[in-house]
Design a protein around this motif. Structure first.
Motif, short mmCIF file in Angstrom:
data_model
loop_
_atom_site.label_atom_id
_atom_site.label_comp_id
_atom_site.label_asym_id
_atom_site.label_seq_id
_atom_site.Cartn_x
_atom_site.Cartn_y
_atom_site.Cartn_z
N UNK A 269 0.74 -1.32 0.21
CA UNK A 269 -0.28 0.29 -0.41
C UNK A 269 0.86 1.56 0.20
N UNK A 270 2.07 1.23 0.80
CA UNK A 270 2.98 2.55 -0.13
C UNK A 270 4.50 2.41 -0.67
N UNK A 271 4.98 3.04 -0.48
CA UNK A 271 6.26 2.38 -1.61
C UNK A 271 7.27 2.30 -0.54
N UNK A 272 7.24 2.55 0.32
CA UNK A 272 8.09 1.68 2.07
C UNK A 272 7.93 0.46 1.94
N UNK A 273 6.64 0.21 2.28
CA UNK A 273 6.43 -1.14 2.73
C UNK A 273 6.38 -2.04 1.11
N UNK A 274 6.29 -2.07 -0.14
CA UNK A 274 7.44 -2.09 -1.36
C UNK A 274 8.33 -2.57 -1.31
N UNK A 275 8.97 -1.41 -1.15
CA UNK A 275 10.34 -1.84 -1.30
C UNK A 275 10.86 -2.81 0.20
N UNK A 276 10.40 -2.95 1.27
CA UNK A 276 10.80 -3.71 1.83
C UNK A 276 10.41 -5.61 1.69
N UNK A 277 9.22 -5.30 1.18
CA UNK A 277 8.65 -6.17 0.77
C UNK A 277 9.00 -7.24 -0.89
N UNK A 278 9.45 -6.39 -1.91
CA UNK A 278 10.18 -6.33 -2.62
C UNK A 278 11.37 -6.87 -1.91
N UNK A 279 12.36 -6.61 -0.80
CA UNK A 279 14.15 -7.45 -0.42
C UNK A 279 13.67 -8.67 -0.57
N UNK A 280 12.60 -8.53 0.83
CA UNK A 280 12.34 -9.89 2.14
C UNK A 280 12.03 -10.77 0.63
N UNK A 281 10.88 -10.67 -1.01
CA UNK A 281 10.70 -11.39 -1.78
C UNK A 281 12.04 -11.84 -2.75
N UNK A 282 13.01 -11.05 -2.71
CA UNK A 282 14.30 -11.15 -3.43
C UNK A 282 15.48 -12.32 -2.88
N UNK A 283 15.42 -12.18 -1.64
CA UNK A 283 16.44 -12.73 -0.11
C UNK A 283 15.53 -14.11 -0.30
N UNK A 284 13.88 -14.61 -0.24
CA UNK A 284 13.72 -15.65 -0.34
C UNK A 284 14.14 -16.52 -1.50
N UNK A 285 13.75 -15.27 -3.09
CA UNK A 285 14.22 -15.96 -4.51
C UNK A 285 15.27 -16.35 -4.42
N UNK A 286 16.49 -15.89 -3.38
CA UNK A 286 18.05 -16.23 -3.59
C UNK A 286 18.17 -17.32 -3.09
N UNK A 287 17.18 -17.91 -1.71
CA UNK A 287 17.89 -19.09 -0.87
C UNK A 287 16.97 -19.95 -1.62
N UNK A 288 15.91 -20.08 -1.96
CA UNK A 288 15.12 -21.09 -2.70
C UNK A 288 16.54 -21.30 -4.10
N UNK A 289 16.83 -20.41 -5.05
CA UNK A 289 17.31 -20.61 -6.30
C UNK A 289 18.70 -21.51 -6.03
N UNK A 290 19.83 -21.19 -4.62
CA UNK A 290 20.81 -21.90 -4.48
C UNK A 290 20.21 -23.42 -3.09
N UNK A 291 19.55 -22.73 -3.26
CA UNK A 291 19.05 -24.65 -2.62
C UNK A 291 18.95 -25.60 -3.90
N UNK A 292 17.37 -25.29 -4.79
CA UNK A 292 17.25 -26.26 -5.61
C UNK A 292 18.50 -26.04 -7.03
N UNK A 293 19.57 -25.82 -6.78
CA UNK A 293 21.00 -25.71 -7.55
C UNK A 293 20.47 -24.40 -8.40
N UNK A 294 18.70 -23.35 -8.83
CA UNK A 294 19.24 -22.29 -9.18
C UNK A 294 20.34 -21.80 -10.16
N UNK A 295 20.57 -21.29 -11.58
CA UNK A 295 21.62 -20.77 -11.54
C UNK A 295 20.81 -19.02 -11.26
N UNK A 296 21.73 -18.15 -10.91
CA UNK A 296 21.01 -17.05 -10.32
C UNK A 296 22.23 -15.97 -11.25
N UNK A 297 20.98 -14.67 -11.50
CA UNK A 297 22.21 -13.33 -12.11
C UNK A 297 23.89 -13.10 -11.62
N UNK A 298 24.35 -12.97 -12.61
CA UNK A 298 25.62 -11.92 -12.04
C UNK A 298 24.88 -10.49 -11.76
#
Length: 85
Positions: free
Chosen positions: A38-67
């Motif tokens: 609902x706010x830009x700040x909340x969106x930034x926080x949510x995006x950071x959290x989503x990114x962190x989860x995305x990275x951890x899942x990719x590493x766990x599953x052995x997926x390639x991450x962008x450089x």
């Protein structure tokens, strides 16, 4: 290195205000990383959290991450002997 990767990825984020007044954020180089709030700040926080989860899942599953800005999380870690510590 992981914190630098997250910070540099977040720096590439694109945010938009939607017609209903809420916000969306995405990181184009990180396919599927998107957030809504609902706010830009909340969106930034949510995006950071989503990114962190995305990275951890990719590493766990052995997926390639962008450089991002020469940070390559796909490299195998190198182990040093205890004598160098």
């Amino acid at each position: 290195m992981l914190s630098d990767y997250v910070d540099r990825a977040i720096a590439k984020a694109i945010y938009d205000k939607l017609e209903d007044g809420t916000f969306t954020g995405r990181i184009p180089v990180c396919k599927g990383v998107i957030a809504f709030a609902s706010t830009l700040r909340e969106c930034e926080d949510e995006l950071r959290s989503t990114l962190e989860d995305w990275i951890l899942l990719a590493l766990k599953l052995g997926h390639s991450l962008p450089v991002i800005d020469s940070i390559d999380l796909n490299k195998e870690p190198t182990l040093e002997s205890m004598d160098t510590v």
